[in-house]
Scaffold this active site. Sequence first.
Site, PDB file in Angstrom:
ATOM      1  N   GLU A   1       0.802  -1.227   0.000  1.00 21.85           N
ATOM      2  CA  GLU A   1       0.000   0.000   0.000  1.00 21.85           C
ATOM      3  C   GLU A   1       0.839   1.283   0.000  1.00 21.85           C
ATOM      4  O   GLU A   1       0.745   2.106   0.909  1.00 21.85           O
ATOM      5  CB  GLU A   1      -0.958  -0.016   1.193  1.00 21.85           C
ATOM      6  CG  GLU A   1      -1.911  -1.202   1.162  1.00 21.85           C
ATOM      7  CD  GLU A   1      -2.770  -1.319   2.416  1.00 21.85           C
ATOM      8  OE1 GLU A   1      -2.709  -0.420   3.283  1.00 21.85           O
ATOM      9  OE2 GLU A   1      -3.510  -2.316   2.532  1.00 21.85           O
TER      10      GLU A   1
ATOM     11  N   ASN B   1       1.887  -4.671  -3.330  1.00 22.55           N
ATOM     12  CA  ASN B   1       0.482  -5.002  -3.100  1.00 22.55           C
ATOM     13  C   ASN B   1      -0.289  -3.732  -2.760  1.00 22.55           C
ATOM     14  O   ASN B   1       0.200  -2.887  -2.019  1.00 22.55           O
ATOM     15  CB  ASN B   1       0.415  -5.995  -1.923  1.00 22.55           C
ATOM     16  CG  ASN B   1      -0.943  -6.633  -1.757  1.00 22.55           C
ATOM     17  OD1 ASN B   1      -1.480  -7.235  -2.668  1.00 22.55           O
ATOM     18  ND2 ASN B   1      -1.488  -6.533  -0.543  1.00 22.55           N
TER      19      ASN B   1
ATOM     20  N   HIS C   1     -10.906  -5.679  -2.260  1.00 18.86           N
ATOM     21  CA  HIS C   1     -11.912  -5.570  -1.208  1.00 18.86           C
ATOM     22  C   HIS C   1     -13.101  -4.806  -1.814  1.00 18.86           C
ATOM     23  O   HIS C   1     -13.167  -3.576  -1.756  1.00 18.86           O
ATOM     24  CB  HIS C   1     -11.347  -4.838   0.007  1.00 18.86           C
ATOM     25  CG  HIS C   1     -10.238  -5.580   0.680  1.00 18.86           C
ATOM     26  ND1 HIS C   1     -10.426  -6.811   1.273  1.00 18.86           N
ATOM     27  CD2 HIS C   1      -8.922  -5.275   0.846  1.00 18.86           C
ATOM     28  CE1 HIS C   1      -9.275  -7.228   1.797  1.00 18.86           C
ATOM     29  NE2 HIS C   1      -8.350  -6.327   1.528  1.00 18.86           N
TER      30      HIS C   1
ATOM     31  N   GLU D   1      -6.296 -10.476  -1.694  1.00 19.14           N
ATOM     32  CA  GLU D   1      -7.076 -10.265  -0.455  1.00 19.14           C
ATOM     33  C   GLU D   1      -8.566 -10.154  -0.757  1.00 19.14           C
ATOM     34  O   GLU D   1      -9.238  -9.262  -0.254  1.00 19.14           O
ATOM     35  CB  GLU D   1      -6.599  -9.004   0.275  1.00 19.14           C
ATOM     36  CG  GLU D   1      -5.130  -8.968   0.602  1.00 19.14           C
ATOM     37  CD  GLU D   1      -4.718  -7.740   1.416  1.00 19.14           C
ATOM     38  OE1 GLU D   1      -5.606  -7.087   2.008  1.00 19.14           O
ATOM     39  OE2 GLU D   1      -3.517  -7.450   1.456  1.00 19.14           O
TER      40      GLU D   1
ATOM     41  N   ASP E   1     -12.452 -10.127  -0.939  1.00 21.34           N
ATOM     42  CA  ASP E   1     -13.755 -10.305  -0.302  1.00 21.34           C
ATOM     43  C   ASP E   1     -14.721  -9.306  -0.936  1.00 21.34           C
ATOM     44  O   ASP E   1     -14.306  -8.308  -1.519  1.00 21.34           O
ATOM     45  CB  ASP E   1     -13.712 -10.160   1.227  1.00 21.34           C
ATOM     46  CG  ASP E   1     -13.045  -8.874   1.721  1.00 21.34           C
ATOM     47  OD1 ASP E   1     -13.190  -7.823   1.064  1.00 21.34           O
ATOM     48  OD2 ASP E   1     -12.382  -8.921   2.770  1.00 21.34           O
TER      49      ASP E   1
END
Length: 405
Positions: free
Chosen positions: A220, A261, A297, A325, A327
């Site tokens: 990030e 990432n 996300h 990651e 979801d």
Amino acid sequence: MTMKLTLSFAGLLSIIPLAIAQSGAYGQCGGIGWTGATTCISGFTCTVGNPYYSQCLPGTASPSTTTTPARTTTPASTSTIPTSTSTAGLAVAAKAAGKKYFGSATDNPELTDTAYVAGLSNLNDFMQITPGNSMKWDATEPSRRTFTFTNGDTFCSGHNCVWHNQLPNWVTAGNFNNATLQSIVTTHCSTVVGHYKGKISRTITDILFALTDSWDVVNEPFNDDGTWRDDVFHTTIGDGYVALALRAARAADPAAKLYINDYNIENTGAKATAMLNLVKSLQAQGAPIDGVGFQCHFIVGQVPTSFQSVLEQFTALGLEVAITELDIRMTLPSTAALLQQQKQDYQNVIAACKNVAGCIGATIWDYTDKYSWVPSTFSGQGAALPWDENLVKKPAYDGIVAGFA
């Protein structure tokens, strides 16, 4: 790399640390979503690092406390709620589509839940594990040059080396100059990555974890508008901290794949462009960079339509990409309509990866709503994962299978 996909549930339990009444030295002891011990062993105090992470640090001062909201389950709508009908495994479907893996994130406290571990141990569904917190800076180097790998050794899959969050106070408040902080970053990355060199795949008794040979080295680095995040690394070292960390990781383990990432780079825009420009700059400098991770996300009904084209932009630079990651959350309560849309959203995300040869696999950010980070972070939202809080498969499971088909 050929891997023997056999796993003994009893053997898995033998390597999982059992729950104890108190957290050990430098262990997690609180934070939003935390379900483990909230007190520390003698000589250590539970100290708040940020709202999501408190840690047992040396000292006898009065403990800093953090209020952790109780996990609540919002009942589903009284309408009929569909469940999964697929009998195919997610990892099996991923391999059939030519991908290296399908995986899940997890963390040490969850590994005391035997029903949860039974699902995580199913290699038809999961061939890769990402530790949620056990390899972050505050967990691996809580004080300068003092490294601890006890929790991370349970996983042996790298997440992460340099991140603006979950840093110990000695890093953020050390007032180090450029040269000293560069030395600190180099030492941290080389020590952590070097510790796990050659351990990315390991056999324990009769168990083989099929793990990817990659490290999330820098996590990030950008704000959503594409500007650099104003953290201690960029403020002190400048843009070059990224190349510095990557070079240290490469020197420590030349065989590992090195990733950057980030989130909100899945859609065409300023942040994705900033990441593309960073990759091009690193390549021009000769800095090692093998891949980019997309956190994904997402919100139900709001999956970016440009996701596949963004993936292709990065693979055109010679990189591999991965969904790291995943979801897809919804506003609660869940309904049959929301679950069906979520199924389609998961299918679309996975299909984008399937359609890009350089997309090597996907990892969901834990596999069950029981341990999702979403409800504690996004008020009124949840139900983001393919299994519900009772470990029952949801239509999203079928969507993932269909995405790989």
